[in-house]
Design a protein around this motif. Structure first.
Motif, PDB file in Angstrom:
ATOM      1  N   GLU A 189      -8.297 -25.194  39.025  1.00 50.26           N
ATOM      2  CA  GLU A 189      -9.326 -24.564  38.199  1.00 50.26           C
ATOM      3  C   GLU A 189      -9.060 -24.805  36.711  1.00 50.26           C
ATOM      4  OE1 GLU A 189     -10.611 -20.800  41.003  1.00 50.26           O
ATOM      5  OE2 GLU A 189      -8.887 -20.597  39.676  1.00 50.26           O
ATOM      6  N   LEU A 223     -15.811 -32.554  28.164  1.00 51.99           N
ATOM      7  CA  LEU A 223     -17.147 -33.153  28.240  1.00 51.99           C
ATOM      8  C   LEU A 223     -18.073 -32.469  27.279  1.00 51.99           C
ATOM      9  CD1 LEU A 223     -17.546 -33.559  32.090  1.00 51.99           C
ATOM     10  CD2 LEU A 223     -17.088 -35.347  30.411  1.00 51.99           C
ATOM     11  N   ARG A 243      -7.562 -27.398  35.459  1.00 52.41           N
ATOM     12  CA  ARG A 243      -7.909 -28.804  35.192  1.00 52.41           C
ATOM     13  C   ARG A 243      -9.415 -28.982  35.054  1.00 52.41           C
ATOM     14  NH1 ARG A 243      -4.737 -30.692  39.915  1.00 52.41           N
ATOM     15  NH2 ARG A 243      -2.662 -30.053  39.333  1.00 52.41           N
ATOM     16  N   MET A 244     -10.179 -28.327  35.938  1.00 56.24           N
ATOM     17  CA  MET A 244     -11.636 -28.450  35.863  1.00 56.24           C
ATOM     18  C   MET A 244     -12.181 -27.821  34.576  1.00 56.24           C
ATOM     19  SD  MET A 244     -12.693 -30.322  38.194  1.00 56.24           S
ATOM     20  CE  MET A 244     -14.414 -30.099  37.886  1.00 56.24           C
ATOM     21  N   ILE A 245     -11.607 -26.693  34.152  1.00 54.61           N
ATOM     22  CA  ILE A 245     -12.014 -26.086  32.897  1.00 54.61           C
ATOM     23  C   ILE A 245     -11.731 -27.037  31.748  1.00 54.61           C
ATOM     24  CG2 ILE A 245     -11.457 -24.243  31.264  1.00 54.61           C
ATOM     25  CD1 ILE A 245     -11.059 -22.415  33.716  1.00 54.61           C
ATOM     26  N   VAL A 294     -11.569 -30.327  31.937  1.00 53.20           N
ATOM     27  CA  VAL A 294     -12.515 -31.445  32.022  1.00 53.20           C
ATOM     28  C   VAL A 294     -13.872 -31.048  31.475  1.00 53.20           C
ATOM     29  CG1 VAL A 294     -13.808 -32.869  33.673  1.00 53.20           C
ATOM     30  CG2 VAL A 294     -11.345 -32.624  33.925  1.00 53.20           C
ATOM     31  N   TYR A 295     -14.366 -29.853  31.846  1.00 54.02           N
ATOM     32  CA  TYR A 295     -15.660 -29.407  31.342  1.00 54.02           C
ATOM     33  C   TYR A 295     -15.616 -29.139  29.838  1.00 54.02           C
ATOM     34  CZ  TYR A 295     -17.410 -28.927  36.080  1.00 54.02           C
ATOM     35  OH  TYR A 295     -17.808 -29.174  37.354  1.00 54.02           O
ATOM     36  N   PHE A 296     -14.468 -28.679  29.352  1.00 55.44           N
ATOM     37  CA  PHE A 296     -14.340 -28.443  27.924  1.00 55.44           C
ATOM     38  C   PHE A 296     -14.383 -29.758  27.145  1.00 55.44           C
ATOM     39  CE2 PHE A 296     -11.709 -27.786  24.112  1.00 55.44           C
ATOM     40  CZ  PHE A 296     -12.451 -26.801  23.508  1.00 55.44           C
TER      41      PHE A 296
END
Length: 76
Positions: free
Chosen positions: A66, A76, A68-70, A72-74
């Motif tokens: 989670e 982008l 890592r995904m945060i 990545v979204y940050f």
């Protein structure tokens, strides 16, 4: 089974995550019948779901995936 805050928080999170698309699915058929009343009733319900999810998610620790995904979204 003993329910800790983490287990009950996850259960509440899953239930709310299930109810959000259900409410959105009910929105459009009911919107065609009475648009002003449905908007007044369902928008606060959706905001309440989002607010409760935010409160639950603040207290549940995040996993590595989670985080890592945060990130990545940050980025982008």
């Amino acid at each position: 089974m003993i329910f800790t805050f983490r287990n009950s928080g996850i259960l509440l999170s899953c239930v709310l995550l299930f109810l959000i698309p259900v409410v959105l699915g009910l929105y459009w058929p009911l919107f065609s019948v009475k648009p002003d009343l449905i908007g007044i009733l369902l928008r606060p319900l959706m905001l309440a779901f989002a607010f409760v999810l935010a409160l639950v998610w603040i207290r549940i620790p995040q996993s590595n995936s989670e985080r890592r995904m945060i990130f990545v979204y940050f980025v982008l």
